[in-house]
Design a protein around this motif. Structure first.
Motif, PDB file in Angstrom:
ATOM      1  N   SER A 151       0.819  -1.216   0.000  1.00  0.00           N
ATOM      2  CA  SER A 151       0.000   0.000   0.000  1.00  0.00           C
ATOM      3  C   SER A 151       0.853   1.265   0.000  1.00  0.00           C
ATOM      4  O   SER A 151       0.554   2.230  -0.722  1.00  0.00           O
ATOM      5  CB  SER A 151      -0.941   0.008   1.202  1.00  0.00           C
ATOM      6  OG  SER A 151      -1.839  -1.081   1.139  1.00  0.00           O
ATOM      7  N   ASP A 152       1.909   1.284   0.810  1.00  0.00           N
ATOM      8  CA  ASP A 152       2.758   2.477   0.884  1.00  0.00           C
ATOM      9  C   ASP A 152       3.476   2.731  -0.438  1.00  0.00           C
ATOM     10  O   ASP A 152       3.539   3.873  -0.919  1.00  0.00           O
ATOM     11  CB  ASP A 152       3.780   2.334   2.008  1.00  0.00           C
ATOM     12  CG  ASP A 152       3.139   2.361   3.387  1.00  0.00           C
ATOM     13  OD1 ASP A 152       2.019   2.909   3.503  1.00  0.00           O
ATOM     14  OD2 ASP A 152       3.736   1.824   4.337  1.00  0.00           O
ATOM     15  N   CYS A 153       4.010   1.674  -1.021  1.00  0.00           N
ATOM     16  CA  CYS A 153       4.702   1.828  -2.304  1.00  0.00           C
ATOM     17  C   CYS A 153       3.743   2.281  -3.396  1.00  0.00           C
ATOM     18  O   CYS A 153       4.083   3.140  -4.224  1.00  0.00           O
ATOM     19  CB  CYS A 153       5.366   0.505  -2.703  1.00  0.00           C
ATOM     20  SG  CYS A 153       6.815   0.077  -1.728  1.00  0.00           S
ATOM     21  N   ARG A 156       3.003   5.977  -3.173  1.00  0.00           N
ATOM     22  CA  ARG A 156       4.089   6.765  -3.764  1.00  0.00           C
ATOM     23  C   ARG A 156       4.061   6.671  -5.286  1.00  0.00           C
ATOM     24  O   ARG A 156       4.306   7.665  -5.980  1.00  0.00           O
ATOM     25  CB  ARG A 156       5.441   6.288  -3.211  1.00  0.00           C
ATOM     26  CG  ARG A 156       5.603   6.544  -1.724  1.00  0.00           C
ATOM     27  CD  ARG A 156       6.863   5.915  -1.149  1.00  0.00           C
ATOM     28  NE  ARG A 156       8.069   6.605  -1.584  1.00  0.00           N
ATOM     29  CZ  ARG A 156       9.287   6.306  -1.116  1.00  0.00           C
ATOM     30  NH1 ARG A 156       9.432   5.332  -0.203  1.00  0.00           N
ATOM     31  NH2 ARG A 156      10.349   6.966  -1.544  1.00  0.00           N
TER      32      ARG A 156
END
Length: 243
Positions: A151-153, A156
């Motif tokens: 999710s974080d990648c 970004r």
């Protein structure tokens, strides 16, 4: 954190850093956003980043191995095949166009050409969102620690794709050069280092140093030179640590 989890975490972070830097550099280089952006050093690096996103932790059943000989040793280059996945998410006109390309003769070529076609059409963000919402496809094609499952990648990634959507890309999609993978995306994705067989320990070692490079304000040429130097150094590192 286990060595394998640390390895994949570093790889994903480096892909993000590389993508963010090349996006910034590309936007700064474009003086007229209404003019087409063609293939150049910066867009080539951008494409490699996006290819790395799609091949990172692709399930083994979708990765072939092609053997070759270098300095008397046999190495096997991974050949990720995204075409089955792409057929599941593409528009019909895209599939027809890629199948009718004169110089694209392999599924790898069609996969790589599709990434360029989607950039040209300004639809990369939409396709990533569509794939992210389809957990069945994600689970079918990717391991649990894949970039596209992070999710974080992906947050970004979406931010960079939103910035890139301001540009008008005009990238060539019908070239025989696309029928095989180049080393750059495979190296970025952590599945192959051309100068030496890859090991989890070697990847963590190299990417720790590459992460430092990624945080500095290097231009594309300097980053490329540093990456090549580190790959050359990986030979001596492998001999010292794993022989």
């Amino acid at each position: 954190m286990s060595s394998m989890k640390e390895r994949e975490s570093k790889i994903k972070r480096y892909i993000c850093v590389q993508l963010e830097e090349v996006t910034t550099e590309l936007l700064e280089s474009v003086t007229d956003k209404s003019s087409p952006v063609g293939l150049n050093v910066i867009t080539t690096e951008l494409i490699s980043c996006l290819e790395a996103v799609f091949v990172h932790k692709l399930r083994d059943s979708f990765i072939d191995k092609v053997a070759y000989v270098l300095t008397g040793e046999v190495f096997k280059q991974p050949e990720p095949n995204l075409w089955t996945l792409i057929l599941s998410i593409s528009h019909k006109h895209q599939v027809i166009a890629l199948n009718e390309s004169d110089y694209i003769t392999t599924d790898i070529g069609r996969s790589r050409s599709w990434i360029r076609l989607v950039l040209n059409e300004g639809l990369m963000g939409s396709f990533v969102e569509s794939l992210r919402r389809d957990s069945r496809l994600l689970n079918q094609f990717y391991e649990k620690d894949a970039f596209l499952k992070d999710s974080d990648c992906c947050l970004r990634l979406r931010k960079q794709l939103a910035l890139l959507a301001e540009l008008y890309f005009d990238l060539p999609i019908n070239s025989s050069l696309l029928n095989k993978w180049t080393p750059a995306p495979l190296s970025l994705a952590g599945i192959w280092v051309p100068s030496a067989p890859i090991t989890p320990e070697a990847v963590v070692h190299l990417l720790s140093r590459l992460e430092f490079i990624g945080k500095s304000k290097y231009n594309s040429a300097k980053r490329a030179n540093c990456f090549l130097n580190l790959k050359q150094q990986s030979l001596s590192f492998r001999k010292a640590s794993f022989s």
